[in-house]
Design a protein around this motif. Structure first.
Motif, PDB file in Angstrom:
ATOM      1  N   SER A  45       0.849  -1.038  -0.032  1.00 31.79           N
ATOM      2  CA  SER A  45       0.105   0.025  -0.003  1.00 31.79           C
ATOM      3  C   SER A  45       1.012   1.292   0.135  1.00 31.79           C
ATOM      4  O   SER A  45       0.619   2.233  -0.817  1.00 31.79           O
ATOM      5  CB  SER A  45      -1.119  -0.018   1.291  1.00 31.79           C
ATOM      6  OG  SER A  45      -1.719  -1.064   1.106  1.00 31.79           O
ATOM      7  N   THR A  57      -0.349  -0.114  -8.540  1.00 30.29           N
ATOM      8  CA  THR A  57      -1.539   0.214  -8.381  1.00 30.29           C
ATOM      9  C   THR A  57      -2.835  -0.910  -8.632  1.00 30.29           C
ATOM     10  O   THR A  57      -3.692  -1.265  -7.806  1.00 30.29           O
ATOM     11  CB  THR A  57      -2.196   1.500  -8.952  1.00 30.29           C
ATOM     12  OG1 THR A  57      -1.093   2.310  -8.416  1.00 30.29           O
ATOM     13  CG2 THR A  57      -3.571   1.917  -8.440  1.00 30.29           C
ATOM     14  N   THR A 116      -2.228  -3.540  -6.086  1.00 30.19           N
ATOM     15  CA  THR A 116      -2.815  -3.169  -4.739  1.00 30.19           C
ATOM     16  C   THR A 116      -4.267  -3.105  -4.647  1.00 30.19           C
ATOM     17  O   THR A 116      -4.810  -3.784  -3.730  1.00 30.19           O
ATOM     18  CB  THR A 116      -2.219  -1.854  -4.143  1.00 30.19           C
ATOM     19  OG1 THR A 116      -0.661  -1.575  -4.387  1.00 30.19           O
ATOM     20  CG2 THR A 116      -2.573  -1.570  -2.774  1.00 30.19           C
ATOM     21  N   VAL A 117      -4.887  -2.472  -5.625  1.00 32.88           N
ATOM     22  CA  VAL A 117      -6.292  -2.618  -5.716  1.00 32.88           C
ATOM     23  C   VAL A 117      -7.129  -3.945  -5.816  1.00 32.88           C
ATOM     24  O   VAL A 117      -7.917  -4.151  -5.034  1.00 32.88           O
ATOM     25  CB  VAL A 117      -6.871  -1.725  -6.819  1.00 32.88           C
ATOM     26  CG1 VAL A 117      -8.332  -1.808  -7.144  1.00 32.88           C
ATOM     27  CG2 VAL A 117      -6.398  -0.225  -6.781  1.00 32.88           C
ATOM     28  N   TRP A 118      -6.267  -4.695  -6.409  1.00 38.93           N
ATOM     29  CA  TRP A 118      -6.657  -6.239  -6.515  1.00 38.93           C
ATOM     30  C   TRP A 118      -6.568  -7.037  -5.165  1.00 38.93           C
ATOM     31  O   TRP A 118      -7.549  -7.613  -4.656  1.00 38.93           O
ATOM     32  CB  TRP A 118      -6.328  -6.971  -7.511  1.00 38.93           C
ATOM     33  CG  TRP A 118      -6.443  -8.309  -7.538  1.00 38.93           C
ATOM     34  CD1 TRP A 118      -5.930  -9.444  -7.448  1.00 38.93           C
ATOM     35  CD2 TRP A 118      -7.764  -8.920  -8.177  1.00 38.93           C
ATOM     36  NE1 TRP A 118      -6.399 -10.672  -7.536  1.00 38.93           N
ATOM     37  CE2 TRP A 118      -7.659 -10.291  -7.967  1.00 38.93           C
ATOM     38  CE3 TRP A 118      -9.110  -8.464  -8.771  1.00 38.93           C
ATOM     39  CZ2 TRP A 118      -8.784 -11.079  -8.343  1.00 38.93           C
ATOM     40  CZ3 TRP A 118      -9.921  -9.017  -9.085  1.00 38.93           C
ATOM     41  CH2 TRP A 118      -9.875 -10.611  -8.911  1.00 38.93           C
ATOM     42  N   THR A 119      -5.519  -6.948  -4.628  1.00 39.47           N
ATOM     43  CA  THR A 119      -4.963  -7.561  -3.222  1.00 39.47           C
ATOM     44  C   THR A 119      -5.800  -7.079  -2.060  1.00 39.47           C
ATOM     45  O   THR A 119      -5.829  -7.764  -1.307  1.00 39.47           O
ATOM     46  CB  THR A 119      -3.492  -8.004  -3.131  1.00 39.47           C
ATOM     47  OG1 THR A 119      -2.944  -6.535  -3.201  1.00 39.47           O
ATOM     48  CG2 THR A 119      -2.923  -8.711  -4.362  1.00 39.47           C
ATOM     49  N   ARG A 120      -6.134  -5.761  -2.023  1.00 37.44           N
ATOM     50  CA  ARG A 120      -6.509  -5.133  -0.988  1.00 37.44           C
ATOM     51  C   ARG A 120      -7.888  -4.857  -1.198  1.00 37.44           C
ATOM     52  O   ARG A 120      -8.567  -3.917  -0.336  1.00 37.44           O
ATOM     53  CB  ARG A 120      -5.690  -3.623  -0.614  1.00 37.44           C
ATOM     54  CG  ARG A 120      -4.190  -4.102  -0.292  1.00 37.44           C
ATOM     55  CD  ARG A 120      -4.015  -4.728   0.892  1.00 37.44           C
ATOM     56  NE  ARG A 120      -2.385  -4.845   1.171  1.00 37.44           N
ATOM     57  CZ  ARG A 120      -1.595  -5.847   0.979  1.00 37.44           C
ATOM     58  NH1 ARG A 120      -2.212  -7.138   0.249  1.00 37.44           N
ATOM     59  NH2 ARG A 120      -0.490  -5.760   1.324  1.00 37.44           N
ATOM     60  N   ARG A 121      -8.719  -5.278  -2.097  1.00 41.00           N
ATOM     61  CA  ARG A 121      -9.987  -5.026  -2.374  1.00 41.00           C
ATOM     62  C   ARG A 121     -10.851  -5.160  -0.949  1.00 41.00           C
ATOM     63  O   ARG A 121     -10.775  -6.179  -0.195  1.00 41.00           O
ATOM     64  CB  ARG A 121     -10.650  -5.762  -3.601  1.00 41.00           C
ATOM     65  CG  ARG A 121     -10.484  -7.180  -3.270  1.00 41.00           C
ATOM     66  CD  ARG A 121     -10.872  -7.998  -4.517  1.00 41.00           C
ATOM     67  NE  ARG A 121     -10.870  -9.498  -4.601  1.00 41.00           N
ATOM     68  CZ  ARG A 121      -9.881 -10.167  -4.514  1.00 41.00           C
ATOM     69  NH1 ARG A 121      -8.475  -9.387  -4.663  1.00 41.00           N
ATOM     70  NH2 ARG A 121      -9.800 -11.595  -4.369  1.00 41.00           N
ATOM     71  N   GLY A 122     -11.725  -4.439  -0.706  1.00 40.43           N
ATOM     72  CA  GLY A 122     -12.691  -4.372   0.460  1.00 40.43           C
ATOM     73  C   GLY A 122     -11.915  -3.764   1.832  1.00 40.43           C
ATOM     74  O   GLY A 122     -12.774  -3.601   2.695  1.00 40.43           O
ATOM     75  N   GLN A 123     -10.630  -3.450   1.781  1.00 34.88           N
ATOM     76  CA  GLN A 123     -10.205  -2.809   2.941  1.00 34.88           C
ATOM     77  C   GLN A 123      -8.831  -1.895   2.155  1.00 34.88           C
ATOM     78  O   GLN A 123      -7.908  -1.341   2.999  1.00 34.88           O
ATOM     79  CB  GLN A 123      -9.387  -3.994   3.664  1.00 34.88           C
ATOM     80  CG  GLN A 123      -8.452  -4.917   2.791  1.00 34.88           C
ATOM     81  CD  GLN A 123      -7.766  -6.220   3.685  1.00 34.88           C
ATOM     82  OE1 GLN A 123      -7.470  -5.691   5.060  1.00 34.88           O
ATOM     83  NE2 GLN A 123      -7.494  -7.174   3.307  1.00 34.88           N
ATOM     84  N   LEU A 124      -9.008  -1.520   0.999  1.00 33.33           N
ATOM     85  CA  LEU A 124      -8.221  -0.538   0.369  1.00 33.33           C
ATOM     86  C   LEU A 124      -7.885   0.580   1.085  1.00 33.33           C
ATOM     87  O   LEU A 124      -6.773   1.277   1.447  1.00 33.33           O
ATOM     88  CB  LEU A 124      -8.482  -0.193  -0.997  1.00 33.33           C
ATOM     89  CG  LEU A 124      -7.518   0.454  -1.791  1.00 33.33           C
ATOM     90  CD1 LEU A 124      -6.156  -0.229  -1.906  1.00 33.33           C
ATOM     91  CD2 LEU A 124      -8.046   0.667  -3.174  1.00 33.33           C
ATOM     92  N   ARG A 127      -6.229   0.259   4.507  1.00 32.05           N
ATOM     93  CA  ARG A 127      -4.987  -0.011   4.460  1.00 32.05           C
ATOM     94  C   ARG A 127      -4.030   1.313   3.804  1.00 32.05           C
ATOM     95  O   ARG A 127      -2.873   1.366   4.227  1.00 32.05           O
ATOM     96  CB  ARG A 127      -4.617  -1.130   3.191  1.00 32.05           C
ATOM     97  CG  ARG A 127      -5.061  -2.559   3.869  1.00 32.05           C
ATOM     98  CD  ARG A 127      -4.287  -2.932   4.986  1.00 32.05           C
ATOM     99  NE  ARG A 127      -4.496  -4.374   5.270  1.00 32.05           N
ATOM    100  CZ  ARG A 127      -3.664  -5.311   4.872  1.00 32.05           C
ATOM    101  NH1 ARG A 127      -2.677  -5.281   4.349  1.00 32.05           N
ATOM    102  NH2 ARG A 127      -4.062  -6.684   5.310  1.00 32.05           N
TER     103      ARG A 127
END
Length: 286
Positions: free
Chosen positions: A33, A193, A196-204, A207
């Motif tokens: 992030s 980016t 990050t958006v894909w792996t942190r989806r729902g908590q972006l 994070r």
């Protein structure tokens, strides 16, 4: 004299700022992030300059795309390394082996051949930098974790060599070197980016929030660092730029000692001395 001194100053400026960028990213906790914020900050900071440089000529797009791909490989490996190991462990290894990897790739791609003193200087510098990573003591669990981190650090050093050569090639073939620098920054954020958006989806948002200040500082430092390095690439050999730039591990160790209360120690002082000797040999040979 000034023609030789200018790239050295640019490389040292790059070393200080790359150490700063990596320090604030690691300190933030969520490295991925923080790298996203850093990359976006760098792109936004460079955006105004896009109005003052020519658009890339058609022949420059392949070097730009190659450089972006090399940067993505490097960033992926670096993020994995920083997630799995202490900054004081992985940073010296990945940056310390970077000059050797760059020299090898430069021989293959750019036909840059260091002489005997140059190879000796590179070897001494790489060895000295790796000494920074030797742990004082570790449990069996910590050693296992360190081994995984070191593998990623080694892969990161290969990424450093790869992007150094692609960037050196791009800045040299560009009709206007600033066009290559600006557009590399403008497009380099996309890969990090997207991941990050894909792996942190729902908590972006959760994070990203704690990483904003560090990412902003790192983004500005990154612009200064790599802008200086790219200018130096146009003035001297890729191996020389990378070798001097990797004195960043010394500045990283100082940041760790001051802000993270990590001991610098006699071993690292000795390693810094050997590092300076290695870089002196390299400069003498170029």
């Amino acid at each position: 004299m000034s023609e030789t001194f200018t790239p050295i100053l640019l490389c040292l400026l790059s070393a200080v700022t790359v150490a700063t960028a990596n320090f604030v990213v690691k300190r933030g906790g969520d490295v991925l992030s923080a790298r996203m914020v850093l990359a976006l900050t760098s792109a936004l900071g460079m955006l105004p300059f896009a109005f003052f440089v020519p658009l890339p000529e058609p022949g420059l797009w392949p070097p730009i795309l190659m450089a972006i791909g090399a940067h993505l490989i490097y960033q992926f490996c670096m993020i994995r390394a920083l997630h799995r190991g202490d900054l004081s462990l992985v940073f010296p290894v990945m940056r310390g082996l970077g000059p050797m990897m760059t020299a090898i790739f430069a021989v293959i791609v750019l036909s840059e051949y260091p002489g005997a003193l140059g190879w000796l200087g590179l070897s001494l510098a790489a060895a000295a930098l790796i000494v920074f990573a030797l742990p004082e003591r570790a449990t069996a669990k910590a050693r296992k974790l360190n081994q995984t981190a070191l593998v990623w650090a080694l892969l990161t050093s290969a990424g450093i060599g790869l992007y150094s050569v692609t960037d050196a090639y791009g800045v040299r073939v560009a009709e206007n070197k600033f066009t290559f620098i600006v557009w590399l920054f403008l497009l380099d954020w996309i890969g990090t980016t997207a991941v990050t958006v894909w792996t942190r989806r729902g908590q972006l948002v959760a994070r990203l929030r704690p990483q904003l200040i560090g990412g902003l500082i790192g983004g500005v430092a990154s612009i200064v660092s790599y802008g200086s390095a790219l200018l130096a690439f146009s003035m001297t050999s890729a191996a020389t730029v990378t070798a001097i730039r990797e004195t960043s591990v010394v500045f990283g160790a100082i940041l760790g000692a001051v802000f993270l209360k990590e001991g610098f120690g006699k071993r690292r002082i000795a390693a810094a001395t050997v590092l300076a000797a290695g870089l002196l040999l390299l400069e003498t040979d170029i």
